[in-house]
Scaffold this active site. Structure first.
Site, mmCIF file in Angstrom:
data_model
loop_
_atom_site.group_PDB
_atom_site.id
_atom_site.type_symbol
_atom_site.label_atom_id
_atom_site.label_comp_id
_atom_site.label_asym_id
_atom_site.label_seq_id
_atom_site.Cartn_x
_atom_site.Cartn_y
_atom_site.Cartn_z
ATOM 1 N N LYS A 70 0.806 -1.226 0.000
ATOM 2 C CA LYS A 70 0.000 0.000 0.000
ATOM 3 C C LYS A 70 0.845 1.285 0.000
ATOM 4 O O LYS A 70 0.412 2.296 -0.538
ATOM 5 C CB LYS A 70 -0.953 0.016 1.216
ATOM 6 C CG LYS A 70 -2.095 -0.971 1.090
ATOM 7 C CD LYS A 70 -2.900 -1.064 2.369
ATOM 8 C CE LYS A 70 -4.146 -0.246 2.293
ATOM 9 N NZ LYS A 70 -5.128 -0.578 3.353
ATOM 10 N N ASP A 107 -10.041 4.111 2.110
ATOM 11 C CA ASP A 107 -10.308 3.506 3.428
ATOM 12 C C ASP A 107 -11.070 4.471 4.345
ATOM 13 O O ASP A 107 -11.976 4.067 5.075
ATOM 14 C CB ASP A 107 -8.988 3.099 4.114
ATOM 15 C CG ASP A 107 -8.518 1.713 3.677
ATOM 16 O OD1 ASP A 107 -9.337 0.939 3.151
ATOM 17 O OD2 ASP A 107 -7.318 1.414 3.865
#
Ligand code: NAP
Length: 277
Positions: A70, A107
């Site tokens: 990520k 997110d």
């Protein structure tokens, strides 16, 4: 990509077999009548850039990115959204028609949408939020809480320097508590969020004393395996409204699916059931 190619997407990580994203996106492709595919792609660090640059040539319109890639994908992408840069990680790549790779982090949006959907009475401006943990997920949660207008974010992490780094990055609305005094964050909190991996299957439970928890506090756990963690069970016993982490996983996938396939999917009981299959 020519107009008649079947659009492909996937999730890049290692290991990746446990990911629930293929079930979620495949369900939405099916219910929306889209003839695309979404697959798990296990990628080693050394191959990451080559594979990401090859995927668009194979008909991929985008990809999700998970542990351990990520952070690294920010260096590979041509364009990085402000929120992904602030969080320091991306979970979504969009392969644009002009050949550019666009990195975003959804997110935080997923977290806020989940809490809003399950606890519609939550009003961010009405009180502080207390956050356990200061890892990657916590950075997305803190960024979105501040954007939503929460007056203060209390944060506590086993490794204090990571919580201090969050305060440095997000400013004086973030207030750090020592891990041994984490229970003190609860007194005034209108929302409590566990962003640590404690409580996950195979991990010890989160052992913070919940004595200070008020019945009106909404309690959310990012952990979704199990769906009802010990934190959520104890909070429910206190009379609190609880929100599990599965909804965040679904909601963070919504903007990606919409960008890739052109249809905004719905987070409902059928998509929750698909994620759990
Ligand atoms: P991460 O960057 O590795 O951070 C892990 C966090 O857990 C850190 O704050 C770490 O504290 C803490 N921790 C781990 N073991 C601990 C222990 N034994 N005692 C105390 N604290 C401990 O991971 P992440 O990406 O933030 O993910 C964290 C959790 O959120 C995972 O369970 C993940 O599955 C979940 N998550 C869920 C969603 C969703 O959509 N629902 C999305 C993202 C993440 P230290 O800094 O002290 O190590």
């Amino acid at each position: 990509m020519s107009e008649n190619k079947i659009p492909l997407a996937g999730v890049i990580g290692s290991p990746i077999a446990h990911s629930k994203s293929p079930q979620i996106h495949s369900h939405w492709l099916k219910v929306n009548g889209i003839s695309g595919h979404y697959i798990p792609i296990d990628v080693d660090r050394d191959d990451l850039e080559y594979i990401i640059r090859t995927l668009p040539r194979m008909g991929f319109v985008g990809a999700n990115v998970t542990i351990p890639h990520k952070e690294r994908v920010l260096e590979i992408a041509d364009l990085v959204t402000d929120r992904a840069a602030l969080i320091g990680a991306a979970n979504t790549l969009i392969f644009r028609r002009d050949g550019k790779i666009h990195a975003d982090n959804t997110d935080g949006v997923g977290f806020i949408q989940n809490v809003r959907q399950k606890a519609p009475t939550w009003e961010p401006k009405n009180g502080p939020a207390a956050v356990f943990g200061a890892g990657g997920a916590a950075r997305a949660v803190v960024a979105s809480l501040i954007e939503a207008g929460v007056p203060e974010v209390f944060i506590s992490n086993r490794t204090r320097v990571r919580a201090d780094a969050l305060q440095d990055d997000f400013g004086k609305r973030v207030i750090v508590f020592d891990w041994v005094q984490a229970g003190n964050m609860l007194d005034d909190a209108s929302l409590l969020v566990n962003t640590t991996s404690l409580g996950m299957i195979g991990q010890p439970p989160l052992r913070v004393p919940l004595d200070g928890l008020r019945k009106t506090t909404i309690v959310n756990d990012l952990v979704y395996a199990p769906l009802k963690t010990r934190l959520l069970a104890e909070a429910e016993e206190t009379g609190c409204q609880v929100v599990d982490g599965l909804g965040m996983l679904l909601h963070q996938a919504v903007p990606a699916f919409e960008r890739w396939f052109g249809v905004r999917p719905t987070v409902d009981t059928a998509s929750r059931a698909a994620a759990l299959r």
